[in-house]
Design a protein around this motif. Sequence first.
Motif, PDB file in Angstrom:
ATOM      1  N   LYS A  42      -0.785  28.301  25.423  1.00 52.58           N
ATOM      2  CA  LYS A  42      -0.943  29.801  25.277  1.00 52.58           C
ATOM      3  C   LYS A  42      -1.897  30.307  26.676  1.00 52.58           C
ATOM      4  O   LYS A  42      -1.154  31.607  26.687  1.00 52.58           O
ATOM      5  N   GLU A  43      -2.808  29.779  26.883  1.00 52.19           N
ATOM      6  CA  GLU A  43      -3.241  30.226  28.603  1.00 52.19           C
ATOM      7  C   GLU A  43      -2.233  30.486  29.586  1.00 52.19           C
ATOM      8  O   GLU A  43      -2.537  31.855  30.191  1.00 52.19           O
ATOM      9  N   SER A  66       3.643  38.842  24.501  1.00 53.68           N
ATOM     10  CA  SER A  66       2.766  38.425  23.638  1.00 53.68           C
ATOM     11  C   SER A  66       2.958  37.729  22.999  1.00 53.68           C
ATOM     12  O   SER A  66       4.067  37.618  22.202  1.00 53.68           O
ATOM     13  N   ILE A  67       2.007  36.941  21.926  1.00 55.74           N
ATOM     14  CA  ILE A  67       2.532  35.661  21.492  1.00 55.74           C
ATOM     15  C   ILE A  67       2.684  36.047  20.161  1.00 55.74           C
ATOM     16  O   ILE A  67       1.371  36.443  19.380  1.00 55.74           O
ATOM     17  N   HIS A 109      -0.599  34.332  28.647  1.00 60.12           N
ATOM     18  CA  HIS A 109      -1.854  34.764  28.700  1.00 60.12           C
ATOM     19  C   HIS A 109      -2.193  35.467  29.681  1.00 60.12           C
ATOM     20  O   HIS A 109      -2.405  36.722  30.344  1.00 60.12           O
ATOM     21  N   VAL A 164       7.298  34.747  21.277  1.00 62.85           N
ATOM     22  CA  VAL A 164       6.562  36.151  22.095  1.00 62.85           C
ATOM     23  C   VAL A 164       7.608  36.857  22.027  1.00 62.85           C
ATOM     24  O   VAL A 164       9.082  37.671  21.452  1.00 62.85           O
ATOM     25  N   MET A 174       3.358  30.607  17.273  1.00 60.14           N
ATOM     26  CA  MET A 174       3.596  29.431  17.973  1.00 60.14           C
ATOM     27  C   MET A 174       3.334  27.842  17.132  1.00 60.14           C
ATOM     28  O   MET A 174       1.784  28.265  16.455  1.00 60.14           O
ATOM     29  N   VAL A 201       7.505  28.698  20.674  1.00 63.36           N
ATOM     30  CA  VAL A 201       6.015  29.720  20.333  1.00 63.36           C
ATOM     31  C   VAL A 201       7.651  30.657  20.439  1.00 63.36           C
ATOM     32  O   VAL A 201       8.391  30.568  20.808  1.00 63.36           O
ATOM     33  N   ASN A 221      -0.174  22.372  23.575  1.00 66.59           N
ATOM     34  CA  ASN A 221       0.126  24.080  23.185  1.00 66.59           C
ATOM     35  C   ASN A 221      -1.173  25.104  23.572  1.00 66.59           C
ATOM     36  O   ASN A 221      -1.160  26.036  24.006  1.00 66.59           O
ATOM     37  N   GLU A 222      -2.589  24.523  24.153  1.00 61.71           N
ATOM     38  CA  GLU A 222      -3.506  24.919  25.029  1.00 61.71           C
ATOM     39  C   GLU A 222      -3.326  26.042  26.107  1.00 61.71           C
ATOM     40  O   GLU A 222      -3.592  26.380  26.768  1.00 61.71           O
TER      41      GLU A 222
END
Length: 349
Positions: free
Chosen positions: A262-263, A272-273, A266, A346, A276, A344, A258-259
């Motif tokens: 996200k990265e 925009s999230i 972004h 968005v 998640m 996720v 998940n990291e």
Amino acid sequence: MVHMNQGQGETSYARNSAFQSAQQNRMKLLIEAAIIDLGSNTNTLLPQKVVIADLGCSTGPNALALVSIAIKAIQSYCLQLQQPSPELLVFLNDLPDNDFNMVVKSLVTLRQSKKPLVMIGVTPGSFYERLFTSSSLHLVCSSSSLQWLSKAPEVLARNHIPAYDIDEKARRERLPIVLQAYAEQFRKDFTHFLELRAKELAPGGQMVVSIIGRRFDGIASFHIWEIITQVLSVMASEGVIDKEKFNSFYMPMYGPSNEELKEIIHEEGSFSIREMLVHDFTGGINKELITPAWTANQLRAVFEQILVQHFGDLMDDFVKTSERCWSVEGRLHDELARLAMLTVSVSKA
């Protein structure tokens, strides 16, 4: 060529897609929230025409699940606000070799009700290319598909580095190189996917996707293709399949954390999230069902075509070897527990 097993036979995807179905059910709340957000972005009233796309719809009973959730959410939203239902245009997408004949036969269920008016189209093609006109979509959904890469990382084959060494010592030494190659290919593909969808979504458009991933970052974490390659490595060491063919087999698939997701979202910058979530891979499935034989058939429905293209007719041996490898009590559940379903939601920034 990647596609699920066609038809409705014993080894078909239509009859062996329980993991994917469970994940679609877990997407329901996020899709409903996305519809509410879509309405709030258009001053409470939904557009007079709402366009929905499911990318990687596959075939069988799962093919209409996400768009059906979205249609019901729109009906509920309009009923709550006492506003007319918009006309709905639904697109179902997958690769050209997908069993669209079966999908088309089931489309009548989406048009049984005259409120709202639902029009349906089929859009064959890769979601790593443009599929729709600019600013034409309001909601994009995709379930258990984006872990498939546009291609396996070419740097490994070019340097003769197997994705999964039969020799354990060599495998440990090369693992950082292998994982970096796969991670870079995923980053490139997922970034491109976001760029394409940003062009196709209307202002304020929503996207809800789920990806088979992993729970943790780092080299020690379990990757989705390992559950396949572990079995194939046993078959290669026992002489059932050719070792050179095994060493040249690269699954075009990567399970991010998940990291990582996200990265990348972004850094790409178009979305925009909203939310998640990380779920257990086997969540929502009766644990008594998850036997070695049952799991082997679930995997066969997804991977048979790509395995047969590379190794030839090996699936009966693959199923038998899988069952034998997972017969040690607890091993199968331990391996599946290291996988995760990442979901996720968005909004187009």
